[in-house]
Design an enzyme around this catalytic site. Sequence first.
Site, PDB file in Angstrom:
ATOM      1  N   ARG A 116      18.053  36.968  39.204  1.00 19.00           N
ATOM      2  CA  ARG A 116      17.224  35.825  38.793  1.00 19.00           C
ATOM      3  C   ARG A 116      16.610  36.183  37.456  1.00 19.00           C
ATOM      4  NH1 ARG A 116      12.768  32.398  42.118  1.00 19.00           N
ATOM      5  NH2 ARG A 116      14.736  31.497  42.798  1.00 19.00           N
ATOM      6  N   HIS A 143      20.501  26.551  39.201  1.00 22.69           N
ATOM      7  CA  HIS A 143      20.064  27.195  40.455  1.00 22.69           C
ATOM      8  C   HIS A 143      21.091  26.832  41.539  1.00 22.69           C
ATOM      9  CE1 HIS A 143      17.611  29.157  43.269  1.00 22.69           C
ATOM     10  NE2 HIS A 143      16.566  28.373  43.315  1.00 22.69           N
ATOM     11  N   ASP A 234      10.866  18.278  41.906  1.00 22.04           N
ATOM     12  CA  ASP A 234      10.694  19.718  41.649  1.00 22.04           C
ATOM     13  C   ASP A 234       9.412  19.863  40.822  1.00 22.04           C
ATOM     14  OD1 ASP A 234      11.058  22.457  41.444  1.00 22.04           O
ATOM     15  OD2 ASP A 234      12.721  22.343  40.010  1.00 22.04           O
TER      16      ASP A 234
HETATM   17  N1   CP Z   1      13.435  27.527  45.778  1.00 25.96           N
HETATM   18  C1   CP Z   1      13.366  28.817  45.381  1.00 25.96           C
HETATM   19  O1   CP Z   1      14.270  29.332  44.727  1.00 25.96           O
HETATM   20  O2   CP Z   1      12.270  29.464  45.817  1.00 25.96           O
HETATM   21  P1   CP Z   1      11.767  30.896  45.308  1.00 25.96           P
HETATM   22  O3   CP Z   1      11.381  30.758  43.870  1.00 25.96           O
HETATM   23  O4   CP Z   1      10.599  31.211  46.200  1.00 25.96           O
HETATM   24  O5   CP Z   1      12.879  31.893  45.474  1.00 25.96           O
HETATM   25  N1  NVA Z   2      12.640  24.606  38.496  1.00 20.28           N
HETATM   26  C1  NVA Z   2      11.908  25.653  39.177  1.00 20.28           C
HETATM   27  C2  NVA Z   2      12.602  26.049  40.439  1.00 20.28           C
HETATM   28  C3  NVA Z   2      11.883  27.099  41.247  1.00 20.28           C
HETATM   29  C4  NVA Z   2      12.658  27.542  42.444  1.00 20.28           C
HETATM   30  C5  NVA Z   2      11.759  26.852  38.260  1.00 20.28           C
HETATM   31  O1  NVA Z   2      12.726  27.192  37.558  1.00 20.28           O
HETATM   32  O2  NVA Z   2      10.680  27.446  38.224  1.00 20.28           O
END
Ligand code: CP
Ligand code: NVA
Length: 323
Positions: A116, A143, A234
């Site tokens: 990530r 994602h 979101d």
């Molecule tokens: N939705 C999601 O990816 O959650 P986290 O940021 O907690 O991993």
């Molecule tokens: N769009 C959000 C998703 C978190 C899981 C971010 O990138 O922070």
Amino acid sequence: MTAPKATTPFRHFLDISDLTPAALRAILDDARNRKQARQGWAKAAVDADAPLHGRMLAMIFAKPSTRTRVSFEVGMHQLGGQAIILNSNDMQLNRGETIGDTAQVLSRFVDAIMIRTDDHADVLELAEKADIPVINGLTDDSHPCQIVADIQTFEEHRGDIKGARVAWVGDGNNVCNSFVHAAGLLDFTLSVATPDQLKLSDKVQNWAQENFVTLEQTDDPYAAVENADLVVADTWVSMGDKDAASRHNLLKPYQVDSKLMAAANKDALFMHCLPAHRGEEVTADVIDGPQSVVFDEAENRLHAQKSILVWCANEIDKMADKS
Ligand code: CP
Ligand code: NVA
């Protein structure tokens, strides 16, 4: 003497747009089967086939996480393997070691990498240099793991997503980009309502056009949710976004409240990848109300990612070959 390159074929999971519809379907079917097979099992039990027995996943986090981190770690355990969590700040990456060197070193120790991070190009470079599967656990661009779980959740509640109408309301962000990819593969309509300043990137719009995605774009949330079977929101400020105040101003009219939900189909579902901010992108009565499936969606991160891991190791195909 250098160690031999991995001889077992494997696949990276970098974006939904890299998959064929059949591959995405195989992952979704495996996720559904694994979830069903666990009904009534003790939570800690390993799946009967233990397809990743003895395997090790390294997870690199340059951004925070609750769901991704826990679901991958629990998922590896349930598949018979283990996971190591690496905060990129504590790695030599933070002191200038290259992504290429990191990829080659980790390839000698572990069997797969989940990462990530901010820059999608870093994930592509890691995948290019690694001799083991690399999984995108979120970048500024996409994602994909989230959207596999989202499709699984929709289909559990409403059946095949083909032909359905999904409304995205808010920022045209990384999660939305992966929804565009999924709409292209699984033939559903995606209607995206964003302020003009936060609309989908040209790259994703071009991909949608080249891949004949039924993609509607508007700045009117009410137009987007009309006839929608699913409404998705979101956060207004994604990890790494610096312009929180202006985003809040721009996105205020895009809050998903009960009035907006009432403008969608009567039985429309509400989803949010979480973490959520009640009173901002969604009101409490919607996210905690009867149309919301956000905790099924969160749970399905576990089942979906187990199947992504198994697919990366080619085990789904091996099992299919045996049947
Ligand atoms: N939705 C999601 O990816 O959650 P986290 O940021 O907690 O991993
Ligand atoms: N769009 C959000 C998703 C978190 C899981 C971010 O990138 O922070």
